[in-house]
Design a protein around this motif. Sequence first.
Motif, PDB file in Angstrom:
ATOM      1  N   ARG A  39       0.804  -1.230   0.000  1.00  0.00           N
ATOM      2  CA  ARG A  39       0.000   0.000   0.000  1.00  0.00           C
ATOM      3  C   ARG A  39       0.830   1.269   0.000  1.00  0.00           C
ATOM      4  NH1 ARG A  39      -3.400   0.111   4.901  1.00  0.00           N
ATOM      5  NH2 ARG A  39      -1.833  -1.270   5.739  1.00  0.00           N
ATOM      6  N   THR A  40       2.004   1.238   0.641  1.00  0.00           N
ATOM      7  CA  THR A  40       2.792   2.467   0.746  1.00  0.00           C
ATOM      8  C   THR A  40       4.165   2.288   0.116  1.00  0.00           C
ATOM      9  OG1 THR A  40       3.777   1.868   2.874  1.00  0.00           O
ATOM     10  CG2 THR A  40       1.650   3.040   2.939  1.00  0.00           C
ATOM     11  N   THR A  41       4.789   3.418  -0.193  1.00  0.00           N
ATOM     12  CA  THR A  41       6.139   3.395  -0.738  1.00  0.00           C
ATOM     13  C   THR A  41       7.113   2.822   0.280  1.00  0.00           C
ATOM     14  OG1 THR A  41       5.645   5.319  -2.100  1.00  0.00           O
ATOM     15  CG2 THR A  41       7.959   4.833  -1.727  1.00  0.00           C
ATOM     16  N   PHE A  42       6.927   3.195   1.551  1.00  0.00           N
ATOM     17  CA  PHE A  42       7.805   2.685   2.600  1.00  0.00           C
ATOM     18  C   PHE A  42       7.724   1.162   2.690  1.00  0.00           C
ATOM     19  CE2 PHE A  42       8.861   1.462   6.941  1.00  0.00           C
ATOM     20  CZ  PHE A  42      10.084   2.088   7.091  1.00  0.00           C
ATOM     21  N   ALA A  43       6.541   0.628   2.638  1.00  0.00           N
ATOM     22  CA  ALA A  43       6.369  -0.830   2.696  1.00  0.00           C
ATOM     23  C   ALA A  43       7.027  -1.493   1.498  1.00  0.00           C
ATOM     24  CB  ALA A  43       4.893  -1.192   2.763  1.00  0.00           C
ATOM     25  N   ARG A  44       6.866  -0.916   0.315  1.00  0.00           N
ATOM     26  CA  ARG A  44       7.518  -1.471  -0.878  1.00  0.00           C
ATOM     27  C   ARG A  44       9.033  -1.474  -0.707  1.00  0.00           C
ATOM     28  NH1 ARG A  44       3.102   1.124  -3.280  1.00  0.00           N
ATOM     29  NH2 ARG A  44       4.198   3.093  -3.545  1.00  0.00           N
ATOM     30  N   GLU A  45       9.577  -0.375  -0.159  1.00  0.00           N
ATOM     31  CA  GLU A  45      11.023  -0.286   0.041  1.00  0.00           C
ATOM     32  C   GLU A  45      11.498  -1.308   1.075  1.00  0.00           C
ATOM     33  OE1 GLU A  45      11.548   3.801   1.106  1.00  0.00           O
ATOM     34  OE2 GLU A  45      11.362   4.500  -0.963  1.00  0.00           O
ATOM     35  N   GLN A  46      10.743  -1.483   2.152  1.00  0.00           N
ATOM     36  CA  GLN A  46      11.101  -2.472   3.178  1.00  0.00           C
ATOM     37  C   GLN A  46      11.084  -3.888   2.612  1.00  0.00           C
ATOM     38  OE1 GLN A  46      12.686  -0.684   5.652  1.00  0.00           O
ATOM     39  NE2 GLN A  46      11.763  -2.199   6.998  1.00  0.00           N
ATOM     40  N   LEU A  47      10.033  -4.206   1.878  1.00  0.00           N
ATOM     41  CA  LEU A  47       9.927  -5.544   1.290  1.00  0.00           C
ATOM     42  C   LEU A  47      11.053  -5.808   0.304  1.00  0.00           C
ATOM     43  CD1 LEU A  47       6.073  -5.675   0.769  1.00  0.00           C
ATOM     44  CD2 LEU A  47       7.404  -7.141   2.316  1.00  0.00           C
ATOM     45  N   THR A  48      11.370  -4.799  -0.492  1.00  0.00           N
ATOM     46  CA  THR A  48      12.460  -4.934  -1.455  1.00  0.00           C
ATOM     47  C   THR A  48      13.790  -5.124  -0.739  1.00  0.00           C
ATOM     48  OG1 THR A  48      11.272  -3.593  -3.070  1.00  0.00           O
ATOM     49  CG2 THR A  48      13.641  -3.819  -3.391  1.00  0.00           C
ATOM     50  N   ALA A  49      14.014  -4.365   0.327  1.00  0.00           N
ATOM     51  CA  ALA A  49      15.265  -4.484   1.087  1.00  0.00           C
ATOM     52  C   ALA A  49      15.394  -5.871   1.715  1.00  0.00           C
ATOM     53  CB  ALA A  49      15.325  -3.401   2.155  1.00  0.00           C
ATOM     54  N   VAL A  50      14.321  -6.382   2.279  1.00  0.00           N
ATOM     55  CA  VAL A  50      14.366  -7.714   2.894  1.00  0.00           C
ATOM     56  C   VAL A  50      14.588  -8.779   1.826  1.00  0.00           C
ATOM     57  CG1 VAL A  50      13.010  -9.446   4.131  1.00  0.00           C
ATOM     58  CG2 VAL A  50      12.991  -7.079   4.897  1.00  0.00           C
ATOM     59  N   ARG A  51      13.905  -8.660   0.690  1.00  0.00           N
ATOM     60  CA  ARG A  51      14.081  -9.642  -0.393  1.00  0.00           C
ATOM     61  C   ARG A  51      15.503  -9.609  -0.928  1.00  0.00           C
ATOM     62  NH1 ARG A  51      14.248  -8.918  -5.430  1.00  0.00           N
ATOM     63  NH2 ARG A  51      13.108  -6.950  -5.409  1.00  0.00           N
ATOM     64  N   THR A  52      16.066  -8.404  -1.120  1.00  0.00           N
ATOM     65  CA  THR A  52      17.436  -8.274  -1.620  1.00  0.00           C
ATOM     66  C   THR A  52      18.430  -8.875  -0.639  1.00  0.00           C
ATOM     67  OG1 THR A  52      16.818  -6.278  -2.823  1.00  0.00           O
ATOM     68  CG2 THR A  52      19.158  -6.621  -2.422  1.00  0.00           C
ATOM     69  N   ALA A  53      18.257  -8.584   0.651  1.00  0.00           N
ATOM     70  CA  ALA A  53      19.142  -9.152   1.667  1.00  0.00           C
ATOM     71  C   ALA A  53      19.017 -10.672   1.705  1.00  0.00           C
ATOM     72  CB  ALA A  53      18.817  -8.551   3.031  1.00  0.00           C
ATOM     73  N   CYS A  54      17.818 -11.178   1.526  1.00  0.00           N
ATOM     74  CA  CYS A  54      17.597 -12.624   1.498  1.00  0.00           C
ATOM     75  C   CYS A  54      18.298 -13.249   0.290  1.00  0.00           C
ATOM     76  CB  CYS A  54      16.102 -12.919   1.477  1.00  0.00           C
ATOM     77  SG  CYS A  54      15.717 -14.674   1.566  1.00  0.00           S
ATOM     78  N   SER A  55      18.181 -12.611  -0.856  1.00  0.00           N
ATOM     79  CA  SER A  55      18.856 -13.111  -2.063  1.00  0.00           C
ATOM     80  C   SER A  55      20.362 -13.140  -1.858  1.00  0.00           C
ATOM     81  CB  SER A  55      18.514 -12.232  -3.263  1.00  0.00           C
ATOM     82  OG  SER A  55      17.153 -12.316  -3.577  1.00  0.00           O
ATOM     83  N   ASP A  56      20.897 -12.089  -1.236  1.00  0.00           N
ATOM     84  CA  ASP A  56      22.335 -12.043  -0.958  1.00  0.00           C
ATOM     85  C   ASP A  56      22.743 -13.148   0.014  1.00  0.00           C
ATOM     86  OD1 ASP A  56      22.508  -9.846  -2.631  1.00  0.00           O
ATOM     87  OD2 ASP A  56      22.568  -8.374  -0.988  1.00  0.00           O
ATOM     88  N   ALA A  57      21.936 -13.363   1.030  1.00  0.00           N
ATOM     89  CA  ALA A  57      22.260 -14.378   2.034  1.00  0.00           C
ATOM     90  C   ALA A  57      22.221 -15.792   1.458  1.00  0.00           C
ATOM     91  CB  ALA A  57      21.298 -14.268   3.214  1.00  0.00           C
TER      92      ALA A  57
END
Length: 109
Positions: A39-57
């Motif tokens: 729903r929000t830009t902040f939520a999209r950014e958080q989800l993207t950051a968690v997904r990116t960190a997960c991909s890196d891990a």
Amino acid sequence: MYLEQDRDAAETSAFEARYHTAPQRMRALAWQGPESLARTTFAREQLTAVRTACSDALGHPVDSDTLPSGEKADSTKRALADFLAGAGCLVAVLAFLAIWVNGLVALIG
């Protein structure tokens, strides 16, 4: 609250302490579908950051629909527990049968 911009810092710290790694956080968030549906830009950014960190891990790209369940880490302990439970059941059944046969032999003989 992890995806809310006006989140409580104590709740965020507790969430991050409970889920130490990015894959754990991604599973805990249980987001389904692309980040663009947030729903929000902040939520999209958080989800993207968690997904990116997960991909890196994990060393390979992941999305919310292909994240491994995390059950492999516990599979050895689970296999041992399953074996011990099965062995215990087998012993109980054999003991029951031995007592039953002993009682039958005593009744007949």
